[in-house]
Scaffold this motif. Structure first.
Motif, short mmCIF file in Angstrom:
data_model
loop_
_atom_site.label_atom_id
_atom_site.label_comp_id
_atom_site.label_asym_id
_atom_site.label_seq_id
_atom_site.Cartn_x
_atom_site.Cartn_y
_atom_site.Cartn_z
N ALA A 84 -28.16 -34.03 75.63
CA ALA A 84 -29.27 -33.98 74.68
C ALA A 84 -29.51 -32.56 74.20
O ALA A 84 -29.78 -32.32 73.02
CB ALA A 84 -30.54 -34.56 75.32
N ALA A 85 -29.40 -31.60 75.12
CA ALA A 85 -29.59 -30.20 74.75
C ALA A 85 -28.48 -29.73 73.82
O ALA A 85 -28.73 -28.98 72.86
CB ALA A 85 -29.62 -29.33 76.01
N ILE A 86 -27.26 -30.17 74.06
CA ILE A 86 -26.14 -29.81 73.19
C ILE A 86 -26.37 -30.34 71.78
O ILE A 86 -26.18 -29.63 70.78
CB ILE A 86 -24.81 -30.33 73.76
N CYS A 87 -26.81 -31.59 71.69
CA CYS A 87 -27.08 -32.18 70.37
C CYS A 87 -28.19 -31.42 69.65
O CYS A 87 -28.07 -31.09 68.46
CB CYS A 87 -27.45 -33.65 70.52
N ALA A 88 -29.29 -31.15 70.36
CA ALA A 88 -30.41 -30.43 69.75
C ALA A 88 -29.99 -29.02 69.34
O ALA A 88 -30.36 -28.53 68.27
CB ALA A 88 -31.59 -30.39 70.71
N TYR A 89 -29.22 -28.36 70.19
CA TYR A 89 -28.78 -26.99 69.90
C TYR A 89 -27.91 -26.96 68.64
O TYR A 89 -28.13 -26.13 67.74
CB TYR A 89 -28.00 -26.42 71.08
N LEU A 90 -26.93 -27.84 68.57
CA LEU A 90 -26.03 -27.84 67.42
C LEU A 90 -26.77 -28.17 66.12
O LEU A 90 -26.49 -27.59 65.07
CB LEU A 90 -24.91 -28.84 67.65
N ALA A 91 -27.74 -29.09 66.20
CA ALA A 91 -28.50 -29.43 65.00
C ALA A 91 -29.26 -28.23 64.47
O ALA A 91 -29.35 -28.02 63.24
CB ALA A 91 -29.45 -30.58 65.31
N ASP A 92 -29.80 -27.42 65.37
CA ASP A 92 -30.55 -26.24 64.94
C ASP A 92 -29.64 -25.07 64.59
O ASP A 92 -29.96 -24.27 63.70
CB ASP A 92 -31.53 -25.82 66.04
N ALA A 93 -28.51 -24.94 65.29
CA ALA A 93 -27.61 -23.82 65.03
C ALA A 93 -26.91 -23.96 63.67
O ALA A 93 -26.54 -22.95 63.06
CB ALA A 93 -26.57 -23.72 66.14
N ALA A 106 -27.33 -26.61 57.99
CA ALA A 106 -26.73 -27.13 56.76
C ALA A 106 -26.20 -28.55 56.95
O ALA A 106 -26.06 -29.30 55.97
CB ALA A 106 -25.60 -26.21 56.28
N ALA A 107 -25.93 -28.94 58.19
CA ALA A 107 -25.45 -30.30 58.45
C ALA A 107 -26.55 -31.33 58.30
O ALA A 107 -26.26 -32.53 58.22
CB ALA A 107 -24.85 -30.37 59.85
N GLY A 108 -27.80 -30.90 58.28
CA GLY A 108 -28.92 -31.82 58.07
C GLY A 108 -29.14 -32.81 59.19
O GLY A 108 -29.55 -33.95 58.96
N LEU A 109 -28.91 -32.38 60.43
CA LEU A 109 -29.00 -33.30 61.57
C LEU A 109 -30.31 -33.19 62.34
O LEU A 109 -30.47 -33.81 63.38
CB LEU A 109 -27.82 -33.07 62.51
N ALA A 110 -31.26 -32.40 61.82
CA ALA A 110 -32.58 -32.30 62.43
C ALA A 110 -33.60 -32.05 61.33
O ALA A 110 -33.32 -31.31 60.37
CB ALA A 110 -32.63 -31.17 63.46
N PRO A 111 -34.78 -32.64 61.45
CA PRO A 111 -35.84 -32.33 60.47
C PRO A 111 -36.23 -30.86 60.57
O PRO A 111 -36.04 -30.23 61.61
CB PRO A 111 -36.99 -33.24 60.90
N ALA A 112 -36.78 -30.33 59.52
CA ALA A 112 -37.26 -28.95 59.54
C ALA A 112 -38.34 -28.80 60.62
O ALA A 112 -39.07 -29.77 60.91
CB ALA A 112 -37.84 -28.59 58.18
N PRO A 113 -38.44 -27.62 61.23
CA PRO A 113 -39.40 -27.43 62.33
C PRO A 113 -40.84 -27.81 61.98
O PRO A 113 -41.58 -28.26 62.85
CB PRO A 113 -39.28 -25.93 62.64
N SER A 119 -30.14 -38.44 62.05
CA SER A 119 -30.33 -37.17 62.76
C SER A 119 -29.65 -37.23 64.12
O SER A 119 -29.12 -38.26 64.54
CB SER A 119 -31.82 -36.88 62.95
N ALA A 120 -29.70 -36.10 64.81
CA ALA A 120 -29.14 -36.03 66.16
C ALA A 120 -29.82 -37.02 67.09
O ALA A 120 -29.21 -37.47 68.07
CB ALA A 120 -29.25 -34.61 66.71
N ALA A 121 -31.07 -37.36 66.82
CA ALA A 121 -31.76 -38.35 67.65
C ALA A 121 -31.10 -39.71 67.53
O ALA A 121 -30.93 -40.43 68.53
CB ALA A 121 -33.24 -38.43 67.26
N ASP A 122 -30.72 -40.10 66.32
CA ASP A 122 -30.02 -41.37 66.13
C ASP A 122 -28.68 -41.36 66.85
O ASP A 122 -28.29 -42.35 67.47
CB ASP A 122 -29.80 -41.63 64.64
N LEU A 123 -27.99 -40.22 66.77
CA LEU A 123 -26.69 -40.11 67.41
C LEU A 123 -26.83 -40.27 68.92
O LEU A 123 -26.09 -41.05 69.54
CB LEU A 123 -26.07 -38.76 67.06
N TYR A 124 -27.77 -39.56 69.50
CA TYR A 124 -27.89 -39.58 70.96
C TYR A 124 -28.41 -40.92 71.47
O TYR A 124 -27.86 -41.48 72.43
CB TYR A 124 -28.80 -38.44 71.42
N VAL A 125 -29.43 -41.45 70.83
CA VAL A 125 -29.91 -42.78 71.22
C VAL A 125 -28.82 -43.81 70.98
O VAL A 125 -28.55 -44.67 71.83
CB VAL A 125 -31.18 -43.16 70.42
N GLY A 126 -28.18 -43.72 69.83
CA GLY A 126 -27.14 -44.68 69.49
C GLY A 126 -25.97 -44.67 70.44
O GLY A 126 -25.40 -45.71 70.76
#
Length: 209
Positions: A68-77, A80-87, A155-162
């Motif tokens: 989960a941390a890897i997914c969240a980290y990559l989404a924020d790092a 441009a991939a658009g995998l996390a909502p803006a803060p 988003s990364a949440a869909d990926l991880y839950v999915g």
């Protein structure tokens, strides 16, 4: 950021989720596959992840473990991939909620069920997930709505839950419900998921194929 991305993984591990996330991000990365023959307990790797398990992600001088941390980290790092909502977006709350719902209550409930652990009724308050049935019902409600878990964008949440849902359906640790199967089918069509699956399936040992 231009530092090299390196994924330490095994195709028979949760590292498959991290690879899928990397494929969604679309940045070049290196892969180092560690076997279950002691390589994960070798001093060189324990210096990266003292838990001695995969996956682990190294990005320049930054080390991230736990999927989960890897997914969240990559989404924020790589925004441009658009995998996390803006803060500051309203959808950031649901994004965090479901990302960590899967990392906490969902994984714990499924693991306990697989191990034959049943939480006594009078001890439910001690378990972070309460009971398995409640977790499944809450998940079903979340996946029964239109759109995605954090709004109208994947988003990364869909990926991880999915990933948890797809794994659970495949191995029978999550019961088949229409909402689960429909969500899994949507995710299976994503090009990044297909690429990641092909890579990991190709890296499987011959006896496991």
């Amino acid at each position: 950021m231009t530092d090299t991305l390196t994924l330490y993984t095994n195709p028979m591990s949760r590292g498959r989720i991290a690879r899928w996330m990397l494929e969604e991000v679309g940045q070049p990365y290196e892969t180092k596959i560690l076997g279950y023959d002691g390589a994960m307990k070798a001093p060189a790797y324990l210096a990266i992840n003292p838990m001695g398990k995969v996956p682990a992600l190294v990005h320049g001088q930054t080390v991230v473990t736990e999927v989960a941390a890897i997914c969240a980290y990559l989404a924020d790092a790589f925004p441009a991939a658009g995998l996390a909502p803006a803060p500051n977006a309203a959808s950031r709350g649901p994004y965090y909620r479901w990302l960590f719902f899967a990392a906490g209550p969902l994984e714990a409930a499924v693991t306990d069920k697989a191990l034959g652990v049943t939480v006594p009724y009078d001890k439910k308050m001690m378990a972070g997930y309460g009971d398995f049935a409640t977790v499944m019902d809450v998940l079903e409600d979340a996946l029964s709505v239109d759109g995605w878990l954090a709004g109208d964008r994947f988003s990364a949440a869909d990926l991880y839950v999915g990933a948890h849902v797809m794994w659970g359906l495949q191995f029978g640790s999550i019961e088949k419900r229409p909402a689960f199967e429909a969500f899994a089918a949507r995710l299976a069509e994503r090009p990044a998921h297909r690429r990641a699956t092909e890579i990991d399936d190709g890296a499987m040992p011959d006896q496991a194929r």
